[in-house]
Design an enzyme around this catalytic site. Structure first.
Site, mmCIF file in Angstrom:
data_model
loop_
_atom_site.group_PDB
_atom_site.id
_atom_site.type_symbol
_atom_site.label_atom_id
_atom_site.label_comp_id
_atom_site.label_asym_id
_atom_site.label_seq_id
_atom_site.Cartn_x
_atom_site.Cartn_y
_atom_site.Cartn_z
ATOM 1 N N GLU A 201 40.109 30.145 101.588
ATOM 2 C CA GLU A 201 41.419 29.864 101.456
ATOM 3 C C GLU A 201 41.516 28.181 100.773
ATOM 4 O O GLU A 201 41.226 27.035 101.553
ATOM 5 C CB GLU A 201 42.271 29.749 102.676
ATOM 6 C CG GLU A 201 43.898 29.823 102.179
ATOM 7 C CD GLU A 201 44.644 30.073 103.595
ATOM 8 O OE1 GLU A 201 44.394 30.899 104.456
ATOM 9 O OE2 GLU A 201 45.686 29.448 103.638
ATOM 10 N N LYS B 122 47.595 31.438 113.282
ATOM 11 C CA LYS B 122 46.830 32.029 112.052
ATOM 12 C C LYS B 122 46.373 30.532 111.583
ATOM 13 O O LYS B 122 45.007 30.354 111.080
ATOM 14 C CB LYS B 122 47.394 32.745 111.172
ATOM 15 C CG LYS B 122 46.679 33.225 110.150
ATOM 16 C CD LYS B 122 46.642 32.288 108.776
ATOM 17 C CE LYS B 122 45.759 33.069 107.809
ATOM 18 N NZ LYS B 122 45.589 32.185 106.580
ATOM 19 N N ASP C 81 30.431 34.221 116.300
ATOM 20 C CA ASP C 81 31.234 35.568 116.190
ATOM 21 C C ASP C 81 32.669 35.430 115.859
ATOM 22 O O ASP C 81 33.532 35.266 117.079
ATOM 23 C CB ASP C 81 30.855 36.623 117.094
ATOM 24 C CG ASP C 81 31.518 37.786 117.201
ATOM 25 O OD1 ASP C 81 32.573 37.954 116.281
ATOM 26 O OD2 ASP C 81 31.253 38.710 117.790
ATOM 27 N N HIS D 214 49.479 23.609 98.883
ATOM 28 C CA HIS D 214 48.704 24.756 98.620
ATOM 29 C C HIS D 214 48.558 25.272 97.158
ATOM 30 O O HIS D 214 47.626 25.429 96.866
ATOM 31 C CB HIS D 214 49.673 25.774 99.473
ATOM 32 C CG HIS D 214 48.861 27.213 99.582
ATOM 33 N ND1 HIS D 214 47.745 27.199 100.474
ATOM 34 C CD2 HIS D 214 48.979 28.151 98.821
ATOM 35 C CE1 HIS D 214 47.230 28.666 100.128
ATOM 36 N NE2 HIS D 214 47.992 29.218 99.236
HETATM 37 C C1 MEV Z 1 48.417 29.475 105.782
HETATM 38 O O1 MEV Z 1 47.052 29.909 105.863
HETATM 39 C C2 MEV Z 1 48.494 28.753 107.334
HETATM 40 C C3 MEV Z 1 50.028 28.408 107.552
HETATM 41 O O2 MEV Z 1 50.820 29.653 107.319
HETATM 42 C C4 MEV Z 1 50.168 28.206 109.016
HETATM 43 C C5 MEV Z 1 51.506 27.719 109.532
HETATM 44 O O3 MEV Z 1 52.533 28.413 109.107
HETATM 45 O O4 MEV Z 1 51.538 27.093 110.744
HETATM 46 C C6 MEV Z 1 50.315 27.406 106.803
#
Ligand code: MEV
Length: 445
Positions: A85, A283, A299, A396
């Protein structure tokens, strides 16, 4: 056309590739050429990689990146990260730099206990089983000497065996819940070998018991396997600083330090309250954690499964991190189970996993837990900081620009011009396409 095959695994790698190309692709030749090129130049290394799984036909490339300037418990690390990513490594590096000037990351291991289970049926009375268990337990402990010898020498081994009674929810169902210390190894093979020995011994013990009645002899082991839920293999990482030290960052976003800290803490509370937000929030944490786990040959499925189970421990899925902004101080903390190893398994076999551990100074499993948790916290900090200020797309999409340009087939010169142009223009797929169509000169103003 019949596309099934017997004995696929027995075929050579090139036979496998040819067969797949002929049967499943539009361009067998191109497929064969491409797949054959994704092999390690050193045949011995390739053999090691192929040995990881069955039916390996090529190496699937992911970037191996490094996030420098991570100050963790007073020591500076350059962190190896394997992730695809675009913005993750940049965000980790930026958060590392931010906290380097504010005392760095702190981390402590709260426990290192691993767990395994032998699930079995028993037809007798639960009370009778509880009565027998104290005589069974030493027999179990005695039967694994050959398996535990090395681990015992390293200061680990079997910590305890408990009998758990599930009769109330599933008739005749019981469990041996076994706790282990596996030192610097993740310990999956050790744990599973011990559990399978316990299973045999358990059946033996009841079948040959001198005084048990007929139905009390009948133990049926259903399965024996480690549990990936290890809530006592836990690490805590945190950062803290006076809220006033956010002044510069806050000013650049048109707010004051208190407002920034308050918005940050609120964003984390939202992830504690709402599972939809918590999933995305966590995530973001695993963006950092998984990248280190992958780079060190651990793992990541086990690590994720455990973390998400832990995040749901009170019945609702919640944020793994917490934040407090009060009395002039900001504290951001991540408490997370991380059953990691630095010896054995892939850590010793994967050539780059070995290099990762070298980069990290050959850490113990406990030190790797601290490092990994700190990276997870940094990633979480970077994401939430963006979310409550510029929004996530700003950074991003800037990082994603390279992917878009590659996708659109930009030349090196066009890509360089685009990088300059998009420093001051919003990035999107269509904007990049338009830029390339117009010609870089025309669009650069
Ligand atoms: C993107 O991979 C992860 C985010 O969505 C985490 C978050 O929203 O805290 C930017």
């Amino acid at each position: 056309m019949n596309k099934t095959i017997n004995g696929f695994s027995k075929r050579s790698k090139s036979e496998k590739i040819s067969w797949l190309g002929e049967n499943f692709t539009d361009s067998p030749e191109a497929f064969t050429q491409e797949l054959s090129s994704w092999q390690h130049a050193d045949a011995a290394v390739q053999r090691v990689i192929d040995g990881f799984t069955e039916n390996s036909i090529a190496n699937f490339a992911l970037p191996y990146s490094v996030a420098p300037n991570f100050l963790i418990n007073g020591k500076t690390y350059a962190i190896p990260m394997v992730i695809e990513e675009s913005s993750v490594v940049a965000a980790a590096s930026s958060a590392a730099k931010f906290w380097q000037e504010r005392g760095g990351f702190h981390a402590e291991v709260l426990g290192t206990v691993k767990l395994g289970q032998v699930h079995f049926r028993w037809q007798g009375e639960a009370a009778r089983l509880r009565q027998i268990f104290p005589t069974l337990k030493p027999v179990l402990l005695d039967c694994t000497g050959d398996l535990t010898e090395n681990m015992d020498k390293r200061g680990g081994g079997i910590l305890d065996i408990e009998l758990i009674d599930f009769e109330a929810v599933e008739p005749e169902y019981y469990q041996l819940r076994v706790s282990f210390e596996t030192c610097d190894s993740m310990g999956a093979n050790f744990v599973n070998s011990v559990l399978e020995r316990f299973a045999d011994t358990l059946e033996d013990f009841f079948t040959n018991h001198p005084v048990l009645g007929e139905e009390e002899r009948d133990v049926e082991v259903i399965m024996s396997i480690l549990s990936n839920y290890t809530p006592d293999c836990m690490v805590r990482a945190w950062v803290e600083c006076p809220i006033a030290s956010f002044s510069e960052l806050a000013r650049s976003q048109g707010m004051d330090a208190d407002t920034l800290a308050d918005r940050f803490a609120m964003a984390v509370r939202i992830a504690e309250i709402d599972p939809y937000r918590a999933t995305t929030h966590n995530k973001g944490i695993y963006n950092g954690i998984d990248a280190v786990v992958m780079a060190t040959g651990n793992d990541f499925r086990a690590i994720e499964a455990c973390g998400h189970a832990y995040a749901s421990r009170d019945g609702q899925y919640r944020s793994l991190s917490t934040c407090r902004a009060s009395n002039g101080m900001f504290r951001f903390e991540l408490k997370i189970p991380l059953a990691l190893g630095t010896v054995g398994g892939l850590t010793a076999l994967h050539p780059l996993a070995k290099r990762s551990l070298e980069l990290l100074g050959h850490p113990s499993a406990e030190t790797l837990m601290c490092i990994t948790a700190a990276v997870g916290l940094a990633q979480n900090f970077g994401a939430v900081r963006s979310l409550i200020t510029t929004g996530i797309q700003h950074g991003h999409m800037k990082m994603h620009l390279t992917n878009i340009l590659n996708h659109l087939g930009a030349t090196e010169a066009e890509a360089a011009a685009a990088q300059v142009h998009f420093q001051n223009h919003p990035v999107s797929f269509s904007a990049a396409r338009a830029f390339l169509k117009k010609g870089s000169a025309g669009a650069s103003t």
